[in-house]
Design a protein around this motif. Sequence first.
Motif, short mmCIF file in Angstrom:
data_model
loop_
_atom_site.label_atom_id
_atom_site.label_comp_id
_atom_site.label_asym_id
_atom_site.label_seq_id
_atom_site.Cartn_x
_atom_site.Cartn_y
_atom_site.Cartn_z
N UNK A 66 0.74 -1.12 0.05
CA UNK A 66 -0.07 -0.03 0.04
C UNK A 66 0.90 1.36 0.01
N UNK A 67 1.97 1.44 0.97
CA UNK A 67 2.61 2.59 1.10
C UNK A 67 3.69 2.71 -0.25
N UNK A 68 4.01 1.68 -0.87
CA UNK A 68 5.06 1.65 -1.78
C UNK A 68 4.45 1.96 -3.27
N UNK A 69 3.08 1.69 -3.34
CA UNK A 69 2.29 1.88 -4.64
C UNK A 69 2.69 2.87 -5.63
N UNK A 70 3.25 4.26 -4.80
CA UNK A 70 3.38 5.30 -5.65
C UNK A 70 4.98 5.65 -5.91
N UNK A 71 5.80 4.60 -5.55
CA UNK A 71 7.21 4.92 -5.49
C UNK A 71 7.59 4.10 -6.44
N UNK A 72 9.17 4.32 -6.76
CA UNK A 72 9.88 3.27 -7.59
C UNK A 72 10.41 2.05 -7.08
N UNK A 73 10.37 2.03 -5.79
CA UNK A 73 10.84 0.88 -5.00
C UNK A 73 9.97 -0.27 -4.93
N UNK A 74 10.48 -1.41 -5.34
CA UNK A 74 9.90 -2.59 -5.25
C UNK A 74 9.93 -3.14 -3.85
N UNK A 75 9.06 -4.15 -3.64
CA UNK A 75 9.11 -4.84 -2.08
C UNK A 75 9.39 -6.24 -2.48
N UNK A 76 9.83 -7.00 -1.19
CA UNK A 76 10.18 -8.08 -1.31
C UNK A 76 10.10 -8.88 0.02
N UNK A 77 9.94 -10.17 0.08
CA UNK A 77 9.85 -10.87 1.08
C UNK A 77 11.36 -11.72 1.09
N UNK A 78 12.00 -11.59 2.13
CA UNK A 78 13.27 -12.41 1.90
C UNK A 78 13.42 -13.34 3.09
N UNK A 79 13.82 -14.65 3.19
CA UNK A 79 14.03 -15.60 4.04
C UNK A 79 15.43 -15.43 4.54
N UNK A 80 15.78 -15.18 5.79
CA UNK A 80 16.96 -15.25 6.36
C UNK A 80 17.29 -16.86 6.66
N UNK A 81 18.37 -17.38 6.19
CA UNK A 81 18.55 -18.83 6.25
C UNK A 81 18.99 -19.09 7.77
N UNK A 82 18.47 -20.40 8.09
CA UNK A 82 19.10 -20.84 9.33
C UNK A 82 20.31 -21.12 9.22
N UNK A 83 21.14 -20.87 10.21
CA UNK A 83 22.56 -21.59 10.33
C UNK A 83 23.56 -20.77 11.22
N UNK A 84 24.78 -21.05 10.99
CA UNK A 84 25.77 -20.37 11.76
C UNK A 84 26.26 -18.95 11.38
N UNK A 85 26.16 -17.95 12.22
CA UNK A 85 26.50 -16.70 11.98
C UNK A 85 27.47 -16.07 12.84
N UNK A 86 28.46 -15.27 12.32
CA UNK A 86 29.47 -14.49 12.96
C UNK A 86 28.88 -13.21 13.13
#
Length: 157
Positions: free
Chosen positions: A83-103
């Motif tokens: 709704x809020x991005x409807x009039x902008x040049x930016x796209x939206x995306x759903x992203x999955x942060x993978x499970x795992x080991x992080x530093x």
Amino acid sequence: MRIENIDAFNLVGMKVRTKNLLELTPATAKVAPLWDEFHRICGSLISTSTKLYGAYTAYESDVSGEFDLVVSADGLSLETLQTVLNLTEYSHQSVNIEAGKYLIFSAKGKMPQTIIQLWGEVWRYFNAYDCEHVRLYKTDFECYKSETEVEIAIGIE
């Protein structure tokens, strides 16, 4: 810095594709403008106590290749963002942060200087000849815990 096993989680946010070389010049940089637009467009939807995220995904290769940056906040829904991005040049995306080991690299201080310095620490660490870990280049993320506290989580083997 510390190692942490992180469960998978999803974020919904505004997206750009860039690479580190482009970020060195203000005229071609996309990261800072994305954050500025996120705060302008979504600022009224989030409180000052909400955690903000910058998720780095879809790596082309390594530190020199292209990647996607998705900027998000806890509790931001796809419907609200559409709704809020409807009039902008930016796209939206759903992203999955993978499970795992992080530093995890942490810092406190004034932004954006603190996050820039912390990324410098990340790059120095992984470029060191005696680096103990191998970076995966799958999903990495920044978590802004407050206006002055940030963590960078780098996926490792």
